[in-house]
Enzyme design. Sequence first.
Site, PDB file in Angstrom:
ATOM      1  CG  ASP A  10      -1.698   1.245   1.399  1.00 26.13           C
ATOM      2  OD1 ASP A  10      -2.435   1.599   0.466  1.00 26.13           O
ATOM      3  OD2 ASP A  10      -1.564   1.895   2.459  1.00 26.13           O
ATOM      4  CG  ASP A  12      -2.249   8.255   2.023  1.00 25.58           C
ATOM      5  OD1 ASP A  12      -1.355   8.634   2.811  1.00 25.58           O
ATOM      6  OD2 ASP A  12      -3.260   8.929   1.780  1.00 25.58           O
TER       7      ASP A  12
END
Length: 258
Positions: A10, A12
């Site tokens: 991932d 953010d």
Amino acid sequence: MKHYQGYLVDLDGTMYKGEAAVDGASHFIDHLIGLQVPFLFLTNNSSRTQDQIAAKLNKLGVKARPDQVYTSSLATADFIKEKKEQARVYVIGEEGLHKALTDRGHTLVEEDADFVVIGIDREISYTKLARACLEVRKGAGFVSTNSDTAIPTDKGMLPGNGALTSVVAVSTGVDPTFVGKPEPIIMERALKELQLQADHVLMVGDNYHTDILAGMKAGVDTLMVETGLSSFHEIEAHTHQPTYKKLNLHEWLNGHKG
């Protein structure tokens, strides 16, 4: 501890927060590169292109090539291509979504669309939403890049793509197909990009409700780090827990060398 042949990572809250790198992010990616372990940055962000995201990561000291970035826009374009080659698409969204669709051979149209696609659009208008509703009512397939109802920003939590999509869904009574995390569609396509089976890959993220649930739905082991949205305390009562929980990526690397 299990050794993995590939990673889905991932962005953010895991690699960066706003315009600052998360502590340990660059070290973690350097470690994977050193081991020659393939990985993809996997994001629900539909607004940016692969080039733009890779440039941001490199600026923050996290090594990244554009082809190592897989967005909900790309997954959406690939999903539509499987349904229909060179589809006519009415799109609400920004540059990342427009480019992904056209790069996959689709044509962006204002009417008589095969599909209506909605991604985050910070210039959303009643006119755009009305056009989308009309096309869905005429029978166009209804696809949304992701279901995030709110997104974190420096100003606080702002409306996400799921909130925009809900306007069309409520008005037409048609449920969209969501592509991004936590739905399995983006995971299936990311695994295809890595050319690996689910049980050989680890999903790394900070958000239980997107990253971790996406891994669980796809049969992929998960590593949750406490550097972003979700906390271990928040999820302690949940029946389904991440495969691994670490405060940060430094802690993972200290106990895991593969």
